[in-house]
Write a protein that holds these residues in place. Structure first.
Motif, PDB file in Angstrom:
ATOM      1  N   LEU A   8      -1.334 -12.156  -9.270  1.00  0.00           N
ATOM      2  CA  LEU A   8      -1.889 -11.428  -8.126  1.00  0.00           C
ATOM      3  C   LEU A   8      -1.120 -11.779  -6.857  1.00  0.00           C
ATOM      4  O   LEU A   8      -0.622 -12.897  -6.710  1.00  0.00           O
ATOM      5  CB  LEU A   8      -3.363 -11.782  -7.938  1.00  0.00           C
ATOM      6  N   VAL A  12      -4.510 -11.815  -1.901  1.00  0.00           N
ATOM      7  CA  VAL A  12      -5.803 -11.711  -2.574  1.00  0.00           C
ATOM      8  C   VAL A  12      -6.609 -13.000  -2.414  1.00  0.00           C
ATOM      9  O   VAL A  12      -7.827 -12.964  -2.224  1.00  0.00           O
ATOM     10  CB  VAL A  12      -5.593 -11.387  -4.076  1.00  0.00           C
ATOM     11  N   TRP A  13      -5.960 -14.152  -2.448  1.00  0.00           N
ATOM     12  CA  TRP A  13      -6.668 -15.431  -2.504  1.00  0.00           C
ATOM     13  C   TRP A  13      -7.454 -15.763  -1.241  1.00  0.00           C
ATOM     14  O   TRP A  13      -8.610 -16.210  -1.359  1.00  0.00           O
ATOM     15  CB  TRP A  13      -5.707 -16.547  -2.903  1.00  0.00           C
ATOM     16  N   ARG A  15      -8.773 -13.612   0.787  1.00  0.00           N
ATOM     17  CA  ARG A  15      -9.906 -12.674   0.737  1.00  0.00           C
ATOM     18  C   ARG A  15     -10.937 -13.146  -0.281  1.00  0.00           C
ATOM     19  O   ARG A  15     -12.148 -13.053  -0.041  1.00  0.00           O
ATOM     20  CB  ARG A  15      -9.422 -11.269   0.369  1.00  0.00           C
ATOM     21  N   ALA A  16     -10.474 -13.663  -1.410  1.00  0.00           N
ATOM     22  CA  ALA A  16     -11.397 -14.141  -2.449  1.00  0.00           C
ATOM     23  C   ALA A  16     -12.241 -15.304  -1.939  1.00  0.00           C
ATOM     24  O   ALA A  16     -13.433 -15.386  -2.238  1.00  0.00           O
ATOM     25  CB  ALA A  16     -10.611 -14.552  -3.696  1.00  0.00           C
ATOM     26  N   ALA A  65     -12.107  -9.156  -3.898  1.00  0.00           N
ATOM     27  CA  ALA A  65     -10.803  -9.332  -3.240  1.00  0.00           C
ATOM     28  C   ALA A  65      -9.705  -8.508  -3.899  1.00  0.00           C
ATOM     29  O   ALA A  65      -8.738  -8.131  -3.246  1.00  0.00           O
ATOM     30  CB  ALA A  65     -10.413 -10.810  -3.251  1.00  0.00           C
ATOM     31  N   ILE A  66      -9.846  -8.245  -5.187  1.00  0.00           N
ATOM     32  CA  ILE A  66      -8.828  -7.475  -5.909  1.00  0.00           C
ATOM     33  C   ILE A  66      -9.151  -5.994  -5.731  1.00  0.00           C
ATOM     34  O   ILE A  66     -10.046  -5.464  -6.368  1.00  0.00           O
ATOM     35  CB  ILE A  66      -8.805  -7.841  -7.402  1.00  0.00           C
ATOM     36  N   ARG A  67      -8.449  -5.372  -4.833  1.00  0.00           N
ATOM     37  CA  ARG A  67      -8.666  -3.956  -4.553  1.00  0.00           C
ATOM     38  C   ARG A  67      -7.435  -3.184  -4.967  1.00  0.00           C
ATOM     39  O   ARG A  67      -6.404  -3.264  -4.323  1.00  0.00           O
ATOM     40  CB  ARG A  67      -8.933  -3.731  -3.063  1.00  0.00           C
ATOM     41  N   TYR A 146      -6.482  -2.809 -11.730  1.00  0.00           N
ATOM     42  CA  TYR A 146      -5.454  -3.178 -10.752  1.00  0.00           C
ATOM     43  C   TYR A 146      -4.064  -3.049 -11.362  1.00  0.00           C
ATOM     44  O   TYR A 146      -3.155  -2.481 -10.767  1.00  0.00           O
ATOM     45  CB  TYR A 146      -5.685  -4.611 -10.267  1.00  0.00           C
TER      46      TYR A 146
END
Length: 156
Positions: A8, A12-13, A15-16, A65-67, A146
């Protein structure tokens, strides 16, 4: 799945972490794992409640977070919306798993206070495992969505 998580993007991290912290607060305050003057908990929290809260909050954070990039031609908007709904259900099940057994009015109304302590409290860890399983399943689907959208092959 671990390989997919490692691949990823770095964005992302953070946001996660933020989404996971929000999930922990939204589940932890009403269940009174996070102590506030608003809610009270007559039954002490078990160590397993904290573990379930940590795992489910981290999974919820990752899922949100994974969009995947939206693409009208692949129909990912509907898939992402269903995954968001499943994530919210996972959060609700997590809340039921870590909440005080006698504070859950629906359980007390159905089985009474003694039933909540003798029946519901022993079942809560199983409910917590169900929440984790639901969220892991949703995370797998989110990662698959994703990967499918992020790596589109252009058509000629």
């Amino acid at each position: 799945m671990l390989r997919e998580l490692r691949e990823l993007p770095r964005a992302v991290w953070p946001r996660a972490v933020v989404y996971g912290a929000i999930a922990a607060v939204l589940i932890g305050i009403p269940s009174d794992l996070i102590d506030t003057p608003i809610f009270g908990r007559p039954i002490d929290a078990r160590w397993l409640d904290w573990v379930i809260l940590a795992i489910t909050s981290a999974l919820i954070g990752l899922i949100f977070a994974i969009r995947p990039p939206s693409s009208a031609e692949t129909g990912t908007e509907a898939a992402v919306e269903r995954q968001g709904t499943t994530t919210l259900w996972g959060g609700l099940v997590s809340f039921l798993a870590v909440g005080c057994p006698v504070c859950n009015q629906a359980v007390v109304a159905l089985v009474g206070i003694s039933g909540a302590l003798s029946w519901w409290a022993p079942v809560q860890p199983i409910v917590g495992l169900a929440a984790v399983a639901l969220l892991v399943w949703t995370l797998r689907k989110r990662l698959r969505t994703y990967r499918t959208v992020a790596c589109l092959i252009p058509t000629a």
